[in-house]
Design a protein around this motif. Sequence first.
Motif, PDB file in Angstrom:
ATOM      1  N   HIS A  70      42.703  39.917  47.550  1.00  0.00           N
ATOM      2  CA  HIS A  70      42.821  40.588  46.254  1.00  0.00           C
ATOM      3  C   HIS A  70      42.776  42.088  46.535  1.00  0.00           C
ATOM      4  O   HIS A  70      41.738  42.610  46.978  1.00  0.00           O
ATOM      5  CB  HIS A  70      41.654  40.222  45.332  1.00  0.00           C
ATOM      6  CG  HIS A  70      41.422  38.747  45.170  1.00  0.00           C
ATOM      7  ND1 HIS A  70      41.814  38.051  44.041  1.00  0.00           N
ATOM      8  CD2 HIS A  70      40.836  37.827  45.987  1.00  0.00           C
ATOM      9  CE1 HIS A  70      41.471  36.782  44.165  1.00  0.00           C
ATOM     10  NE2 HIS A  70      40.871  36.621  45.334  1.00  0.00           N
ATOM     11  N   SER A  71      43.858  42.807  46.271  1.00  0.00           N
ATOM     12  CA  SER A  71      43.951  44.209  46.679  1.00  0.00           C
ATOM     13  C   SER A  71      44.237  45.132  45.502  1.00  0.00           C
ATOM     14  O   SER A  71      44.993  44.779  44.581  1.00  0.00           O
ATOM     15  CB  SER A  71      45.053  44.396  47.724  1.00  0.00           C
ATOM     16  OG  SER A  71      44.795  43.662  48.896  1.00  0.00           O
ATOM     17  N   PHE A  72      43.650  46.319  45.588  1.00  0.00           N
ATOM     18  CA  PHE A  72      43.922  47.413  44.651  1.00  0.00           C
ATOM     19  C   PHE A  72      44.404  48.599  45.473  1.00  0.00           C
ATOM     20  O   PHE A  72      43.810  48.925  46.511  1.00  0.00           O
ATOM     21  CB  PHE A  72      42.650  47.781  43.879  1.00  0.00           C
ATOM     22  CG  PHE A  72      42.799  48.986  42.980  1.00  0.00           C
ATOM     23  CD1 PHE A  72      43.210  48.839  41.660  1.00  0.00           C
ATOM     24  CD2 PHE A  72      42.532  50.264  43.456  1.00  0.00           C
ATOM     25  CE1 PHE A  72      43.344  49.945  40.828  1.00  0.00           C
ATOM     26  CE2 PHE A  72      42.673  51.381  42.634  1.00  0.00           C
ATOM     27  CZ  PHE A  72      43.084  51.221  41.317  1.00  0.00           C
ATOM     28  N   GLU A 156      33.408  42.348  42.045  1.00  0.00           N
ATOM     29  CA  GLU A 156      33.721  41.437  40.962  1.00  0.00           C
ATOM     30  C   GLU A 156      35.217  41.128  40.972  1.00  0.00           C
ATOM     31  O   GLU A 156      36.050  42.037  41.123  1.00  0.00           O
ATOM     32  CB  GLU A 156      33.313  42.059  39.632  1.00  0.00           C
ATOM     33  CG  GLU A 156      33.180  41.085  38.485  1.00  0.00           C
ATOM     34  CD  GLU A 156      32.465  41.699  37.284  1.00  0.00           C
ATOM     35  OE1 GLU A 156      33.175  42.028  36.315  1.00  0.00           O
ATOM     36  OE2 GLU A 156      31.229  41.857  37.325  1.00  0.00           O
ATOM     37  N   ILE A 157      35.560  39.853  40.832  1.00  0.00           N
ATOM     38  CA  ILE A 157      36.942  39.405  40.736  1.00  0.00           C
ATOM     39  C   ILE A 157      37.082  38.559  39.486  1.00  0.00           C
ATOM     40  O   ILE A 157      36.446  37.493  39.376  1.00  0.00           O
ATOM     41  CB  ILE A 157      37.363  38.583  41.980  1.00  0.00           C
ATOM     42  CG1 ILE A 157      37.186  39.407  43.264  1.00  0.00           C
ATOM     43  CG2 ILE A 157      38.801  38.095  41.848  1.00  0.00           C
ATOM     44  CD1 ILE A 157      37.425  38.610  44.536  1.00  0.00           C
ATOM     45  N   MET A 297      47.207  44.652  56.390  1.00  0.00           N
ATOM     46  CA  MET A 297      48.302  44.925  55.458  1.00  0.00           C
ATOM     47  C   MET A 297      47.777  44.974  54.024  1.00  0.00           C
ATOM     48  O   MET A 297      48.324  45.675  53.168  1.00  0.00           O
ATOM     49  CB  MET A 297      49.382  43.849  55.599  1.00  0.00           C
ATOM     50  CG  MET A 297      50.735  44.219  54.987  1.00  0.00           C
ATOM     51  SD  MET A 297      50.893  43.818  53.229  1.00  0.00           S
ATOM     52  CE  MET A 297      51.070  42.042  53.261  1.00  0.00           C
ATOM     53  N   ALA A 298      46.665  44.266  53.785  1.00  0.00           N
ATOM     54  CA  ALA A 298      46.076  44.213  52.444  1.00  0.00           C
ATOM     55  C   ALA A 298      45.485  45.545  52.016  1.00  0.00           C
ATOM     56  O   ALA A 298      45.167  45.719  50.830  1.00  0.00           O
ATOM     57  CB  ALA A 298      45.013  43.117  52.376  1.00  0.00           C
ATOM     58  N   GLU A 320      47.738  43.499  43.923  1.00  0.00           N
ATOM     59  CA  GLU A 320      48.440  42.273  44.287  1.00  0.00           C
ATOM     60  C   GLU A 320      47.445  41.249  44.808  1.00  0.00           C
ATOM     61  O   GLU A 320      46.318  41.590  45.195  1.00  0.00           O
ATOM     62  CB  GLU A 320      49.515  42.542  45.349  1.00  0.00           C
ATOM     63  CG  GLU A 320      48.959  42.950  46.693  1.00  0.00           C
ATOM     64  CD  GLU A 320      50.063  43.189  47.726  1.00  0.00           C
ATOM     65  OE1 GLU A 320      51.219  43.398  47.335  1.00  0.00           O
ATOM     66  OE2 GLU A 320      49.737  43.189  48.937  1.00  0.00           O
ATOM     67  N   ARG A 321      47.886  40.001  44.841  1.00  0.00           N
ATOM     68  CA  ARG A 321      47.097  38.904  45.404  1.00  0.00           C
ATOM     69  C   ARG A 321      48.039  38.011  46.202  1.00  0.00           C
ATOM     70  O   ARG A 321      49.166  37.756  45.776  1.00  0.00           O
ATOM     71  CB  ARG A 321      46.408  38.101  44.304  1.00  0.00           C
ATOM     72  CG  ARG A 321      45.525  38.943  43.406  1.00  0.00           C
ATOM     73  CD  ARG A 321      44.783  38.114  42.371  1.00  0.00           C
ATOM     74  NE  ARG A 321      44.046  38.981  41.461  1.00  0.00           N
ATOM     75  CZ  ARG A 321      43.060  38.583  40.679  1.00  0.00           C
ATOM     76  NH1 ARG A 321      42.691  37.306  40.681  1.00  0.00           N
ATOM     77  NH2 ARG A 321      42.431  39.422  39.882  1.00  0.00           N
ATOM     78  N   TRP A 322      47.560  37.563  47.348  1.00  0.00           N
ATOM     79  CA  TRP A 322      48.375  36.643  48.139  1.00  0.00           C
ATOM     80  C   TRP A 322      47.469  35.772  49.000  1.00  0.00           C
ATOM     81  O   TRP A 322      46.357  36.143  49.342  1.00  0.00           O
ATOM     82  CB  TRP A 322      49.409  37.383  48.989  1.00  0.00           C
ATOM     83  CG  TRP A 322      48.917  38.555  49.779  1.00  0.00           C
ATOM     84  CD1 TRP A 322      48.861  39.850  49.360  1.00  0.00           C
ATOM     85  CD2 TRP A 322      48.431  38.552  51.133  1.00  0.00           C
ATOM     86  NE1 TRP A 322      48.369  40.662  50.363  1.00  0.00           N
ATOM     87  CE2 TRP A 322      48.104  39.894  51.457  1.00  0.00           C
ATOM     88  CE3 TRP A 322      48.253  37.557  52.088  1.00  0.00           C
ATOM     89  CZ2 TRP A 322      47.596  40.247  52.705  1.00  0.00           C
ATOM     90  CZ3 TRP A 322      47.744  37.911  53.341  1.00  0.00           C
ATOM     91  CH2 TRP A 322      47.432  39.246  53.620  1.00  0.00           C
TER      92      TRP A 322
END
Length: 369
Positions: A70-72, A156-157, A297-298, A320-322
């Motif tokens: 989970h990236s910002f 937090e997610i 890369m995240a 993004e999320r992957w």
Amino acid sequence: MLSILDDFCVHQTANPIRQPATDNENVYDRYFANGFHQAGDFYFAIALGRYPNRRVMDAAITFLVDGIHHSFFASREDPNEPTNMQLGEFELRIDNPMRVMTVSLAPNESGLSCHLRWRARSAPFEEQRQTITTNDEVTNESTRLTQFGCWEGWFEIDGVRTAVNPDVCPGIKDRSWGLRKLGDSSGENFKATPQLFWNWLPLNFGSFCVHSLRLEDTSSGNTLNEESMIAPMYEDELDVPILEPGIEHIDNWSHEYEVDTNTRRIVGGAIYLGNQSDPDTRRKIEIGRPMLTAWTMAVGYGHPEWNHGSWHGELATGHERWSVDDVDSSSEKFSIMHQIVEVTLDGQKGFGFVEQCIIGPYPKYNLDT
């Protein structure tokens, strides 16, 4: 242009601190930090860089939980005041230089937020100057320091909060500056040499730490950079010295890894500290199987959109999320990874991560392409 740093006796040229001594577009000054649960429950990483000749400051944070990154991301025009490291909802703050750092992410549309504080548990280790020349052009010339520490706070997610306990959440902070090849907007052309093996192992044994790194040009078989250090750890950041008198420097070390040829990942093995010609003094560190694997890369390294130093305007953010199950091991953007491992030295257990980047063939580990 002046900044508050110009009020300190820290100048190395006749320029104000904010102005680089060269107009090379790959001038950079950056932070990287990470943290992880010792049982492999989660991993997070932070990157923030300033590229004054590109007029860019950018930052990213990622949380890896249950196989999902989970990236910002954030990017802004390089601020007039370089100590201002706020980019939208993201902020990095140096509370006590080389001892305490705070990273926060305010609520935003990504569903991610955090308040994390890193506390030093070792002195900063200045690594050897790294200079890489490609086709008679210096593409990388930088200095880096690394510190061991621990994290406290929370992230937090989507409304689910995870506590970060310093007793079980070690991590490192590194600072580097100089010239670094940043590549282009494709996120592919960032490597310093066309064929290489990069390896970095920050290993935490509680009362002491081992910090090892190496860069090999696997096309020629030459080792371009190699060093290892053993140093004490401290229970309180206020006890941490800036110049560590107790560092043991080890010039040579070697590796005998187990490598998965399908994924190109190191999945076990050992490293050996000391010269191979003197087996009686060599020390073996056993590397356990990875509990968790994360990809840089995240946080922008080789990212197709948020590659470091890319211009996005005055201020831009993204997220993004992957799934790690979707990683393409043949793509260079996934070539830099962190494997969270348990390690053993002289019967003492520790934790750390193995950073690796293998590009091109590496016959030692039966990698043909």
